[in-house]
Design a protein around this motif. Structure first.
Motif, short mmCIF file in Angstrom:
data_model
loop_
_atom_site.label_atom_id
_atom_site.label_comp_id
_atom_site.label_asym_id
_atom_site.label_seq_id
_atom_site.Cartn_x
_atom_site.Cartn_y
_atom_site.Cartn_z
N ALA A 23 52.51 47.93 47.41
CA ALA A 23 53.53 47.09 46.32
C ALA A 23 53.92 48.00 45.18
O ALA A 23 55.68 47.50 45.19
N ILE B 129 47.07 41.18 45.15
CA ILE B 129 46.48 40.06 44.19
C ILE B 129 47.88 39.19 44.23
O ILE B 129 47.19 37.81 43.68
N ALA C 46 50.94 44.45 39.36
CA ALA C 46 51.19 45.15 40.96
C ALA C 46 49.33 46.16 41.30
O ALA C 46 49.43 47.50 41.77
N HIS D 221 53.16 52.05 35.80
CA HIS D 221 51.90 52.43 34.79
C HIS D 221 50.70 52.12 35.93
O HIS D 221 50.40 51.20 36.35
P1 FAD Z 1 46.94 48.99 46.26
O1 FAD Z 1 47.48 50.03 46.88
O2 FAD Z 1 45.23 49.08 45.80
O3 FAD Z 1 46.99 49.51 44.18
C1 FAD Z 1 47.38 48.43 43.27
C2 FAD Z 1 47.10 50.00 42.67
O4 FAD Z 1 46.99 49.39 41.26
C3 FAD Z 1 45.88 51.03 42.46
O5 FAD Z 1 46.92 52.23 42.52
C4 FAD Z 1 45.18 50.63 41.57
O6 FAD Z 1 44.67 52.34 40.84
C5 FAD Z 1 46.07 50.92 40.27
N1 FAD Z 1 45.51 49.10 38.72
C6 FAD Z 1 44.65 48.67 39.13
N2 FAD Z 1 44.43 48.08 38.16
C7 FAD Z 1 45.05 48.74 37.06
C8 FAD Z 1 44.93 48.60 35.72
N3 FAD Z 1 44.70 47.67 34.91
N4 FAD Z 1 46.29 49.40 34.86
C9 FAD Z 1 47.32 50.63 35.76
N5 FAD Z 1 46.66 50.52 37.23
C10 FAD Z 1 45.64 49.63 37.69
N6 FAD Z 1 44.74 46.73 54.45
C11 FAD Z 1 44.75 46.80 55.68
O7 FAD Z 1 46.25 46.71 55.94
N7 FAD Z 1 44.22 47.55 56.45
C12 FAD Z 1 42.67 48.67 55.61
O8 FAD Z 1 42.44 48.47 56.24
C13 FAD Z 1 42.68 47.83 54.84
N8 FAD Z 1 41.51 48.55 53.71
C14 FAD Z 1 40.57 47.63 52.64
C15 FAD Z 1 39.92 48.51 52.56
C16 FAD Z 1 39.09 48.28 51.33
C17 FAD Z 1 37.76 48.17 50.36
C18 FAD Z 1 40.15 47.60 50.11
C19 FAD Z 1 40.07 47.20 48.47
C20 FAD Z 1 41.25 46.88 50.29
C21 FAD Z 1 41.55 46.88 52.31
N9 FAD Z 1 43.37 46.50 52.58
C22 FAD Z 1 43.28 46.94 53.51
C23 FAD Z 1 43.44 45.92 51.46
C24 FAD Z 1 44.97 47.01 50.50
O9 FAD Z 1 44.06 47.43 49.68
C25 FAD Z 1 46.27 46.69 50.45
O10 FAD Z 1 46.42 46.08 51.69
C26 FAD Z 1 46.72 47.48 49.60
O11 FAD Z 1 46.15 48.56 49.40
C27 FAD Z 1 46.88 46.47 49.00
O12 FAD Z 1 48.51 46.51 47.98
P2 FAD Z 1 48.54 46.84 46.31
O13 FAD Z 1 49.94 47.51 45.81
O14 FAD Z 1 48.29 45.53 46.21
O15 FAD Z 1 47.12 47.56 45.60
#
Ligand code: FAD
Length: 441
Positions: free
Chosen positions: A12, A345, A134, A30
């Protein structure tokens, strides 16, 4: 000029940063990796795929996630462009070579003149400035605590305990009936907020046996802590005794089967899951059964023999907020409108859904910094259906993360006879493409 700060360079955050920068806004990402790790990420790259390497179906005519791909491409999304560039052969799915994909997203963001990065963990919700949170399902503990303090204990969840969700139209109403237990509720709507599926003694025992025999996924280290006092997986309840479920979520009391005079031995209840009434969740049926096993076992329930599932059950570590109560339709925290949320989230689930919500948050934040308000896409588009669901369409009390699916779309009036499901899906995607194109322009 004002800057936009994004916490988290995942699916995201990466898309949000790209979209805002392409609109001419200066962005700072960040990201805590590689300094601070999560249990699932392996690298320091942006947009790392933590598990499967698939963005799921690429069929933009008959599949809701494929439609989301189409909309993201139309909006010049970075995640889709890089996925396309590193695509692997996978039939109808969009699978990618994960490391080159994440490296390419990282290189694009690093090369953008308006984007800079800061590698640090943010531990508190910021007071000043314009922010997008995000941080995903594995948001670091300190930041999660700060979000919880600002929003209230009930508004932030650390686990998904997802009960399966079925399409209402696929339930056999010659077997099931609508009634809330003891006819509770003031309005006729409340009194019919549940569907009930009756079971005989034989059906109940066969179901328990199948549940106990089904293949389950294991818990990760640390995953069970803090979870078990809340709601147990259905198979764990069944292990405690063959009658446990009959005295728990499957109790047959306060319900009268209009189809049969004989009292059912057990009843499976389904609760309405969205305002449209197109989706129902099976009450108390959170489970660690593998997906294939779930469909087989749940189809043993009378009334659900031909059920189609909008999503199957699961239990995972997942940090998400109660978006229906906390966010406005611009994805801003109502109590602190300088802060937006995006990605998993917010209570969407999956790489594609998370990136799509990042795309919207990035564009909305950029518009606001430029003195405009960008209205959300209409609810008959895939992005619009998702944002409408999380910011108001879902029932706040039972809010659980959601994949995109056609049950979230305003139903298509089946005038001129009942259309086949495939034709109907095509009608949904045709309508969505037209509406999305208009919204983009
Ligand atoms: P993320 O891609 O996780 O990005 C969040 C980022 O924020 C990370 O880089 C993290 O390091 C960073 N971060 C966190 N806290 C902080 C902070 N306090 N300060 C700075 N940086 C921070 N979805 C699928 O579609 N297929 C799958 O097979 C799948 N498998 C999954 C397996 C697991 C174990 C998990 C936990 C999730 C899975 N998901 C899957 C769901 C997947 O995580 C999400 O769909 C997707 O990666 C979420 O995107 P996002 O940007 O919201 O979070």
């Amino acid at each position: 000029t004002q800057e936009l700060h994004i916490i988290g360079g995942g699916m995201a955050g990466s898309e949000a940063a790209w979209q805002a920068a392409e609109q001419g806004v200066r962005v700072v990402i960040h990201e805590m990796r590689p300094k601070v790790a999560t249990f699932a990420h392996r690298t320091g790259h942006f947009a790392e795929m933590v598990c499967s390497n698939s963005f799921r179906s690429d069929d933009d005519e008959r599949n809701a996630v494929g439609l989301l791909h189409w909309e993201m491409r139309a909006a010049k999304g970075l995640i889709m462009a890089m996925a396309e560039a590193h695509r692997l052969p996978a039939g109808g799915a969009l699978a990618v070579d994960r490391d080159p994909f994440a490296e390419a997203v990282t290189a694009k963001l690093n090369a953008h003149p308006l984007i800079s990065s800061s590698f640090e963990e943010i531990t508190e919700l910021p007071d000043q400035g314009n922010w997008i949170i995000a941080t995903g399902p594995l948001t670091s503990g300190a930041l999660a605590e700060s979000i919880r303090a600002a929003t209230g204990a009930d508004a932030l969840a650390f686990f998904d305990a997802i009960a399966p969700i079925v399409y209402a139209e696929s339930v056999d109403m010659s077997v099931a009936w609508m009634q809330s237990r003891y006819d509770k509720g003031e309005t006729a709507e409340e009194q019919t907020a549940y569907m009930n599926c009756p079971m005989t003694k034989e059906e109940y025992y066969a179901f328990i046996d199948a549940l106990l025999a089904a293949e389950k996924t294991e818990f990760h280290e640390g995953e069970t802590a803090g979870y078990f006092d809340g709601c147990l997986p259905i198979e764990v309840m069944a292990e405690r005794g063959r009658e446990t479920l009959r005295f728990g979520p499957m109790k047959p009391v306060g319900l009268t089967n209009p189809h049969e005079a004989v009292k059912p031995y057990a009843v499976v209840q389904l609760r309405r899951d969205n305002k449209l009434g197109t989706l129902y969740n099976i009450v108390g049926f959170q489970t660690k059964m593998k997906y294939g096993a779930q469909t087989a076992v749940f189809k043993m329930i009378p009334g659900l023999r031909d059920a189609s599932f909008a999503r199957l059950g699961g239990i995972h570590r997942n940090t998400f907020i109660n978006s229906p109560t906390l966010l406005d339709d611009q994805m801003r925290l109502k109590s602190r409108p300088n802060i937006r949320f995006a990605g998993q989230i917010t209570g969407v689930e999956g790489y594609v859904e998370s990136s799509a919500m990042g795309l919207l948050a990035g564009r909305m934040a950029a518009a606001e910094l430029q003195g405009r308000i960008l209205p959300p896409p209409p609810p008959d588009t895939a992005m619009g259906a998702l944002i409408t669901h999380i910011t108001g369409g879902a029932e706040a009390k039972t809010f659980q993360p959601m994949n995109v699916n056609f049950g979230l779309f305003p139903p298509i009036d089946a005038r001129g006879g009942r259309k086949g499901r495939k034709d109907r899906y095509k009608a949904y995607t045709d309508r969505a493409k037209e509406a999305f194109t208009e919204w983009l322009s």
